[in-house]
Design a protein around this motif. Sequence first.
Motif, PDB file in Angstrom:
ATOM      1  N   UNK A   1      92.463 111.222  33.837  1.00 19.33           N
ATOM      2  CA  UNK A   1      93.310 110.818  32.729  1.00 19.33           C
ATOM      3  C   UNK A   1      93.582 109.328  32.681  1.00 19.33           C
ATOM      4  N   UNK A   2      93.060 108.589  33.642  1.00 21.85           N
ATOM      5  CA  UNK A   2      93.280 107.154  33.712  1.00 21.85           C
ATOM      6  C   UNK A   2      92.547 106.476  32.550  1.00 21.85           C
ATOM      7  N   UNK A   3      93.236 105.647  31.760  1.00 21.69           N
ATOM      8  CA  UNK A   3      92.567 104.986  30.636  1.00 21.69           C
ATOM      9  C   UNK A   3      91.559 103.932  31.089  1.00 21.69           C
ATOM     10  N   UNK A   4      91.644 103.505  32.325  1.00 22.68           N
ATOM     11  CA  UNK A   4      90.709 102.531  32.887  1.00 22.68           C
ATOM     12  C   UNK A   4      90.029 103.190  34.081  1.00 22.68           C
ATOM     13  N   UNK A   5      88.725 103.158  34.123  1.00 24.57           N
ATOM     14  CA  UNK A   5      88.013 103.737  35.250  1.00 24.57           C
ATOM     15  C   UNK A   5      87.668 102.628  36.236  1.00 24.57           C
ATOM     16  N   UNK A   6      88.453 102.515  37.303  1.00 24.98           N
ATOM     17  CA  UNK A   6      88.166 101.458  38.273  1.00 24.98           C
ATOM     18  C   UNK A   6      86.993 101.854  39.169  1.00 24.98           C
ATOM     19  N   UNK A   7      86.349 100.882  39.740  1.00 30.77           N
ATOM     20  CA  UNK A   7      85.302 101.155  40.713  1.00 30.77           C
ATOM     21  C   UNK A   7      85.900 101.211  42.112  1.00 30.77           C
ATOM     22  N   UNK A   8      85.090 101.604  43.061  1.00 33.75           N
ATOM     23  CA  UNK A   8      85.536 101.686  44.449  1.00 33.75           C
ATOM     24  C   UNK A   8      86.034 100.322  44.923  1.00 33.75           C
ATOM     25  N   UNK A   9      85.297  99.265  44.623  1.00 30.43           N
ATOM     26  CA  UNK A   9      85.693  97.936  45.079  1.00 30.43           C
ATOM     27  C   UNK A   9      87.038  97.513  44.501  1.00 30.43           C
ATOM     28  N   UNK A  10      87.301  97.865  43.247  1.00 29.57           N
ATOM     29  CA  UNK A  10      88.591  97.522  42.634  1.00 29.57           C
ATOM     30  C   UNK A  10      89.735  98.267  43.316  1.00 29.57           C
ATOM     31  N   UNK A  11      89.506  99.522  43.657  1.00 34.05           N
ATOM     32  CA  UNK A  11      90.539 100.299  44.350  1.00 34.05           C
ATOM     33  C   UNK A  11      90.774  99.755  45.759  1.00 34.05           C
ATOM     34  N   UNK A  12      89.705  99.376  46.437  1.00 31.95           N
ATOM     35  CA  UNK A  12      89.859  98.797  47.771  1.00 31.95           C
ATOM     36  C   UNK A  12      90.661  97.502  47.692  1.00 31.95           C
ATOM     37  N   UNK A  13      90.337  96.683  46.703  1.00 32.48           N
ATOM     38  CA  UNK A  13      91.086  95.426  46.519  1.00 32.48           C
ATOM     39  C   UNK A  13      92.565  95.705  46.279  1.00 32.48           C
ATOM     40  N   UNK A  14      92.864  96.695  45.456  1.00 35.15           N
ATOM     41  CA  UNK A  14      94.272  97.036  45.195  1.00 35.15           C
ATOM     42  C   UNK A  14      94.970  97.496  46.470  1.00 35.15           C
ATOM     43  N   UNK A  15      94.271  98.308  47.265  1.00 34.73           N
ATOM     44  CA  UNK A  15      94.878  98.755  48.522  1.00 34.73           C
ATOM     45  C   UNK A  15      95.050  97.601  49.503  1.00 34.73           C
ATOM     46  N   UNK A  16      94.095  96.684  49.516  1.00 35.94           N
ATOM     47  CA  UNK A  16      94.232  95.495  50.371  1.00 35.94           C
ATOM     48  C   UNK A  16      95.477  94.706  49.971  1.00 35.94           C
ATOM     49  N   UNK A  17      95.689  94.572  48.676  1.00 38.18           N
ATOM     50  CA  UNK A  17      96.855  93.840  48.179  1.00 38.18           C
ATOM     51  C   UNK A  17      98.157  94.572  48.462  1.00 38.18           C
ATOM     52  N   UNK A  18      98.086  95.892  48.509  1.00 37.58           N
ATOM     53  CA  UNK A  18      99.285  96.697  48.741  1.00 37.58           C
ATOM     54  C   UNK A  18      99.717  96.715  50.205  1.00 37.58           C
ATOM     55  N   UNK A  19      98.838  96.195  51.063  1.00 38.26           N
ATOM     56  CA  UNK A  19      99.151  96.035  52.475  1.00 38.26           C
ATOM     57  C   UNK A  19      99.736  97.225  53.097  1.00 38.26           C
TER      58      UNK A  19
END
Length: 80
Positions: free
Chosen positions: A62-80
């Motif tokens: 249901x996500x209006x934006x389909x992120x890639x694996x690398x984008x999700x990893x980057x978000x998790x890296x930022x979320x520390x």
Amino acid sequence: QRLLQVCAILGDCLGCTAQDAPTALQDWARQAGLPGLQAMGLSAHQHRDVAEAALTTSSMKGNPITPGVDALIHAMDQAG
């Protein structure tokens, strides 16, 4: 487009610009005492497995934006 709208709404709520909203939200979460991912036991070497698994979940469909694996990893890296 949709992401810009979300950032604008967050910016209004947090008293900042849409451009600064992601950082302001992260600051707010830390000030509110919300733990980062590492504090909850998720180590950086687990990020790829978690990202790949997340893309297969029904909630991601249901996500209006389909992120890639690398984008999700980057978000998790930022979320520390």
